[in-house]
Design a protein around this motif. Structure first.
Motif, PDB file in Angstrom:
ATOM      1  N   TYR A  10      11.450  -2.332  -5.972  1.00 20.95           N
ATOM      2  CA  TYR A  10      12.260  -1.573  -5.010  1.00 20.95           C
ATOM      3  C   TYR A  10      13.396  -0.913  -5.791  1.00 20.95           C
ATOM      4  O   TYR A  10      14.262  -1.633  -6.318  1.00 20.95           O
ATOM      5  CB  TYR A  10      12.851  -2.500  -3.944  1.00 20.95           C
TER       6      TYR A  10
ATOM      7  N   PHE B 178       2.038 -17.195   5.875  1.00 22.51           N
ATOM      8  CA  PHE B 178       2.755 -17.425   4.608  1.00 22.51           C
ATOM      9  C   PHE B 178       4.198 -16.974   4.801  1.00 22.51           C
ATOM     10  O   PHE B 178       4.444 -15.810   5.122  1.00 22.51           O
ATOM     11  CB  PHE B 178       2.108 -16.640   3.464  1.00 22.51           C
TER      12      PHE B 178
ATOM     13  N   SER C  86       0.060   3.127   8.209  1.00 20.45           N
ATOM     14  CA  SER C  86       1.072   3.487   9.222  1.00 20.45           C
ATOM     15  C   SER C  86       1.570   4.916   9.038  1.00 20.45           C
ATOM     16  O   SER C  86       2.080   5.514   9.980  1.00 20.45           O
ATOM     17  CB  SER C  86       2.239   2.497   9.164  1.00 20.45           C
TER      18      SER C  86
ATOM     19  N   THR D 236       2.912  -6.153  -0.025  1.00 19.00           N
ATOM     20  CA  THR D 236       2.711  -7.223  -1.018  1.00 19.00           C
ATOM     21  C   THR D 236       2.363  -8.560  -0.352  1.00 19.00           C
ATOM     22  O   THR D 236       2.123  -9.544  -1.050  1.00 19.00           O
ATOM     23  CB  THR D 236       3.961  -7.418  -1.902  1.00 19.00           C
TER      24      THR D 236
ATOM     25  N   LYS E  27       6.189  -5.609  -6.333  1.00 20.36           N
ATOM     26  CA  LYS E  27       6.608  -4.258  -5.956  1.00 20.36           C
ATOM     27  C   LYS E  27       8.053  -4.061  -6.408  1.00 20.36           C
ATOM     28  O   LYS E  27       8.912  -4.915  -6.148  1.00 20.36           O
ATOM     29  CB  LYS E  27       6.492  -4.119  -4.431  1.00 20.36           C
TER      30      LYS E  27
ATOM     31  N   PRO F 220       8.855  -9.517  10.399  1.00 20.97           N
ATOM     32  CA  PRO F 220       8.504  -9.129  11.776  1.00 20.97           C
ATOM     33  C   PRO F 220       7.002  -8.905  11.957  1.00 20.97           C
ATOM     34  O   PRO F 220       6.457  -9.207  13.014  1.00 20.97           O
ATOM     35  CB  PRO F 220       9.265  -7.812  11.995  1.00 20.97           C
TER      36      PRO F 220
ATOM     37  N   CYS G  58       0.253 -12.495   6.225  1.00 20.64           N
ATOM     38  CA  CYS G  58       1.423 -12.385   5.347  1.00 20.64           C
ATOM     39  C   CYS G  58       1.894 -10.944   5.241  1.00 20.64           C
ATOM     40  O   CYS G  58       1.092 -10.021   5.110  1.00 20.64           O
ATOM     41  CB  CYS G  58       1.094 -12.907   3.951  1.00 20.64           C
ATOM     42  N   GLY G  59       3.205 -10.773   5.302  1.00 20.07           N
ATOM     43  CA  GLY G  59       3.795  -9.443   5.200  1.00 20.07           C
ATOM     44  C   GLY G  59       5.266  -9.508   5.533  1.00 20.07           C
ATOM     45  O   GLY G  59       5.858 -10.593   5.515  1.00 20.07           O
TER      46      GLY G  59
ATOM     47  N   ASN H 230      -0.875  -0.859   5.195  1.00 18.04           N
ATOM     48  CA  ASN H 230       0.019  -0.200   4.240  1.00 18.04           C
ATOM     49  C   ASN H 230       0.555   1.078   4.863  1.00 18.04           C
ATOM     50  O   ASN H 230       0.042   1.538   5.881  1.00 18.04           O
ATOM     51  CB  ASN H 230      -0.749   0.150   2.958  1.00 18.04           C
ATOM     52  N   LYS H 231       1.555   1.645   4.187  1.00 13.86           N
ATOM     53  CA  LYS H 231       2.082   2.923   4.689  1.00 13.86           C
ATOM     54  C   LYS H 231       1.071   4.036   4.402  1.00 13.86           C
ATOM     55  O   LYS H 231       0.611   4.722   5.295  1.00 13.86           O
ATOM     56  CB  LYS H 231       3.403   3.261   3.998  1.00 13.86           C
TER      57      LYS H 231
HETATM   58  P1  NAP Z   1       5.843  -2.327   3.354  1.00 19.72           P
HETATM   59  O1  NAP Z   1       5.156  -1.414   2.416  1.00 19.72           O
HETATM   60  O2  NAP Z   1       7.234  -2.020   3.774  1.00 19.72           O
HETATM   61  O3  NAP Z   1       4.975  -2.532   4.684  1.00 19.72           O
HETATM   62  C1  NAP Z   1       3.578  -2.755   4.666  1.00 19.72           C
HETATM   63  C2  NAP Z   1       2.993  -2.325   5.994  1.00 19.72           C
HETATM   64  O4  NAP Z   1       3.512  -3.150   7.033  1.00 19.72           O
HETATM   65  C3  NAP Z   1       3.381  -0.876   6.368  1.00 19.72           C
HETATM   66  O5  NAP Z   1       2.312  -0.257   7.005  1.00 19.72           O
HETATM   67  C4  NAP Z   1       4.534  -1.100   7.299  1.00 19.72           C
HETATM   68  O6  NAP Z   1       4.711  -0.017   8.206  1.00 19.72           O
HETATM   69  C5  NAP Z   1       4.087  -2.324   8.046  1.00 19.72           C
HETATM   70  N1  NAP Z   1       5.197  -2.978   8.706  1.00 19.72           N
HETATM   71  C6  NAP Z   1       6.446  -3.160   8.245  1.00 19.72           C
HETATM   72  N2  NAP Z   1       7.194  -3.790   9.156  1.00 19.72           N
HETATM   73  C7  NAP Z   1       6.406  -3.979  10.227  1.00 19.72           C
HETATM   74  C8  NAP Z   1       6.599  -4.550  11.495  1.00 19.72           C
HETATM   75  N3  NAP Z   1       7.766  -5.014  11.873  1.00 19.72           N
HETATM   76  N4  NAP Z   1       5.570  -4.575  12.359  1.00 19.72           N
HETATM   77  C9  NAP Z   1       4.386  -4.062  12.020  1.00 19.72           C
HETATM   78  N5  NAP Z   1       4.146  -3.492  10.838  1.00 19.72           N
HETATM   79  C10 NAP Z   1       5.131  -3.455   9.950  1.00 19.72           C
HETATM   80  O7  NAP Z   1       5.766  -3.814   2.769  1.00 19.72           O
HETATM   81  P2  NAP Z   1       6.327  -4.361   1.404  1.00 19.72           P
HETATM   82  O8  NAP Z   1       7.552  -3.585   0.986  1.00 19.72           O
HETATM   83  O9  NAP Z   1       5.212  -4.483   0.447  1.00 19.72           O
HETATM   84  O10 NAP Z   1       6.881  -5.793   1.812  1.00 19.72           O
HETATM   85  C11 NAP Z   1       6.022  -6.883   1.940  1.00 19.72           C
HETATM   86  C12 NAP Z   1       6.741  -8.055   2.606  1.00 19.72           C
HETATM   87  O11 NAP Z   1       5.891  -9.189   2.473  1.00 19.72           O
HETATM   88  C13 NAP Z   1       8.097  -8.413   2.051  1.00 19.72           C
HETATM   89  O12 NAP Z   1       8.953  -8.644   3.143  1.00 19.72           O
HETATM   90  C14 NAP Z   1       7.845  -9.738   1.321  1.00 19.72           C
HETATM   91  O13 NAP Z   1       8.960 -10.588   1.363  1.00 19.72           O
HETATM   92  C15 NAP Z   1       6.697 -10.313   2.112  1.00 19.72           C
HETATM   93  N6  NAP Z   1       5.874 -11.234   1.294  1.00 19.72           N
HETATM   94  C16 NAP Z   1       5.850 -12.537   1.691  1.00 19.72           C
HETATM   95  C17 NAP Z   1       5.090 -13.432   0.986  1.00 19.72           C
HETATM   96  C18 NAP Z   1       5.039 -14.875   1.430  1.00 19.72           C
HETATM   97  O14 NAP Z   1       4.329 -15.681   0.930  1.00 19.72           O
HETATM   98  N7  NAP Z   1       5.790 -15.255   2.406  1.00 19.72           N
HETATM   99  C19 NAP Z   1       4.361 -13.019  -0.123  1.00 19.72           C
HETATM  100  C20 NAP Z   1       4.416 -11.686  -0.502  1.00 19.72           C
HETATM  101  C21 NAP Z   1       5.183 -10.781   0.224  1.00 19.72           C
HETATM  102  P3  NAP Z   1       5.994   0.998   8.116  1.00 19.72           P
HETATM  103  O15 NAP Z   1       6.689   0.756   6.847  1.00 19.72           O
HETATM  104  O16 NAP Z   1       5.416   2.368   8.218  1.00 19.72           O
HETATM  105  O17 NAP Z   1       6.846   0.664   9.282  1.00 19.72           O
END
Ligand code: NAP
Ligand code: FAD
Length: 510
Positions: A344, A508, A446, A389, A342, A486, A482-483, A417-418
């Motif tokens: 940003y 993850f 969301s 992601t 993704k 929080p 994974c996400g 997802n949003k």
């Molecule tokens: P995003 O579009 O900002 O959020 C995806 C969904 O999650 C949205 O519906 C969002 O709702 C919701 N969400 C966000 N924060 C939340 C919370 N505290 N509680 C409940 N729901 C929540 O996500 P993104 O920008 O793709 O980011 C993905 C994240 O995954 C990144 O932080 C990345 O580092 C992580 N990731 C980790 C791994 C790993 O292996 N560890 C791999 C890939 C990605 P709202 O936005 O409407 O609040």
């Protein structure tokens, strides 16, 4: 929906936001971003107070520098004055102060061993520790090699080599049964040959400067039941080699994986395709002189120079599509690595990645991660909870489970997802659910539009208890999450409250 950064820093979804538990990240003051730090390091300011001199630091001297405004930390034998960096550190001053005046290598490795501190802190380098003569890093005395491995495995690995007129075969005897083509990473660069074999939590290294030239490509074979790896090199000239080559750093040694530095090779960008309005599928090609297969559930680090500093971020390789594992491989040896990334617009790393042209290079590290494929063995129900992601690690887990686990009865993905536009590979997911009756997908939004008739909201106990229905009371279950941090932390807590055991949950994280 555009990801417009708010006035406050870090942004709502920034990696630098305060996490609700685990390792906290602190809000940084205005003007203290990574980019501000890089600017300061390029400003020519004397950040060590030593006017560019490098000194030998004794343990006694190191101990004296243990205050916020005079804080030295040793990482892997190099001493840095981190006082100027305090306010820029995403983990906050307190985290840095835990290592003040001492060797912070272990603390550093626990939290972010992938961060490229050599590059980030190069202007803060005070010098080297004045060391008592010691074995080179990672080179353990024979007794220690046997001791450390003995706890984990019955015998230590070894290697040998053989030759014909045209070939040189290096054989690594791991004496472990669970060895496969993912377990060995081979790189040949100039005359340096490096084969790293991952054996449980250890790395065994064959690392030599070859005595003669070889051709660029080579083959790797694994005899799984005896744990034997054969690397077949092609000689450039049909001469007889008297020896394989000169030993290089850590040659023929076994090192805990956490103590090995990350090794990178340059990979070429071969394609970049839009997947959603802000997510792209990047395809990188490994050099022909590398053998690397990223295991299911693991990630790598991508490294790019940004305004002269090497910046590193983790990404999880995916397959090129959800159906790819069902096709015949187009090319042998998995020379392509795919990433769903993704972009940003106000991010630090992803816009740079997005600006790369086809043919440009990105450095890719060796794989890391604590997902173990055996967690999927004999599984009956697999539940995947992904946000944004956070879907990326699920791709290979899903593919692997559907293709290789005969006991599997169902796989359910709940994808948060949003908006509808943010859903990665929606049509592929729906097609897969149609083709394979074991697979179901549910989308939760969301910020849905009024037309959305599916589920909406955030991860919650109510959503989870309805979704996580075992196929039988005794079925073997795994739930992967994974996400955003929080999201994952809240999900973990909800799963524990729903009485799923630790062994039934995998989150993850970095
Ligand atoms: P995003 O579009 O900002 O959020 C995806 C969904 O999650 C949205 O519906 C969002 O709702 C919701 N969400 C966000 N924060 C939340 C919370 N505290 N509680 C409940 N729901 C929540 O996500 P993104 O920008 O793709 O980011 C993905 C994240 O995954 C990144 O932080 C990345 O580092 C992580 N990731 C980790 C791994 C790993 O292996 N560890 C791999 C890939 C990605 P709202 O936005 O409407 O609040
Ligand atoms: P950052 O600079 O970290 O910014 C992130 C957010 O903060 C953006 O919303 C940005 O707009 C906002 N922001 C930044 N600066 C400011 C500012 N000054 N003011 C206000 N807001 C600001 N991501 C993927 O896309 N695919 C993957 O496969 C993937 N795998 C991962 C695997 C692991 C193990 C981990 C831990 C993470 C993974 N990630 C993945 C996330 C990835 O590592 C990066 O965190 C992500 O790409 C963001 O990088 P960035 O430097 O572009 O953004």
């Amino acid at each position: 929906m555009l990801n417009v950064p708010s006035q406050s820093f870090p942004g709502p979804s920034s990696q630098q936001r305060v996490a609700s538990g685990g390792r906290s990240k602190v809000p940084l003051k205005q003007g203290r971003s990574l980019m501000d730090w890089i600017r300061l390091t390029k400003s020519g300011k004397d950040l060590t107070g030593l006017k560019g001199r490098l000194i030998e630091v004794t343990e006694e001297e190191l101990k004296k520098h243990n205050k916020k405004d005079d804080c030295w930390i040793c990482i892997r034998g190099f001493v840095y004055n981190v006082s100027p960096y305090m306010e820029y550190h995403p983990g906050g001053e307190d985290e840095l102060m835990r290592a003040a005046g001492s060797d912070g290598t272990d603390l550093f490795d626990q939290v972010h061993r992938w961060v490229n501190y050599e590059s980030m802190l190069k202007e803060c380098l005070v010098g080297r520790m004045a060391m008592k003569p010691a074995l080179p890093k990672g080179m353990l005395p024979q007794s220690q090699v046997t001791d450390t491995l003995a706890k984990e495995s019955p015998s230590s690995p070894s290697y040998d080599w053989f030759q014909t007129d045209s070939l040189v075969t290096i054989v690594i005897y791991t004496k472990q049964k669970d060895i496969n083509l993912d377990s060995v990473i081979v790189d040949h660069r100039d005359d340096s040959f490096r084969a790293e074999t991952v054996i449980k939590d250890y790395s065994y290294l064959v690392h030599v400067a070859l005595s003669h030239e070889i051709q660029e490509d080579f083959s790797v074979l694994v005899v799984e039941n005896v744990g034997k790896i054969e690397i077949v090199l092609k000689k450039k000239e049909n001469t007889s080699w008297k020896r394989l080559g000169h030993p290089q750093e850590n040659h023929n040694s076994i090192i805990p994986k956490k103590d090995t530095g990350l090794f990178y090779r340059k990979c070429q960008l071969v394609s970049k395709e839009d997947v959603t309005h802000d997510t792209k599928l990047f395809c990188l090609m490994l050099p022909p002189s590398t053998h690397l297969q990223v295991p299911v559930g693991q990630h790598v680090y991508l490294k790019l120079p940004i305004t002269g500093t090497e910046i590193v971020k983790p990404y999880t390789p995916v397959s090129d599509s959800l159906f790819s594992e069902f096709k015949e491989p187009v090319l042998p040896n998995n020379i392509y690595i795919y990433f769903l990334i993704k972009i940003y617009p106000a991010g630090f790393f992803t816009p740079e990645l997005d600006h790369l042209q086809i043919g440009d290079y990105v450095s890719v590290s060796n794989p890391e991660g604590n997902f173990i494929i055996s967690q999927l063995q004999e599984l009956e129900d697999l539940f995947l909870l992904a946000a944004g992601t956070g879907f990326t690690p699920m791709v290979k887990v899903l593919n692997y489970a559907l293709t290789n686990i005969p006991s599997l009865r169902k796989v359910k993905l709940m994808f948060f997802n949003k908006t509808e536009d943010d859903i990665i590979w929606r049509s592929q997911l729906e097609k897969l659910a149609f083709k394979d009756k074991r697979f179901e997908v549910e989308f939760v939004l969301s910020v849905p539009t009024s037309e959305w008739s599916g589920k909406q909201g955030y991860i919650s106990p109510a959503l989870l208890s309805e979704f996580l229905k075992r196929s039988s009371d005794t079925s073997k279950v795994l739930i992967c999450l994974c996400g955003p941090t929080p999201f994952t932390e809240q999900g973990m807590k909800m799963l524990h409250d729903l009485n799923f055991s630790k062994d039934e949950i995998h989150s993850f994280t970095a």
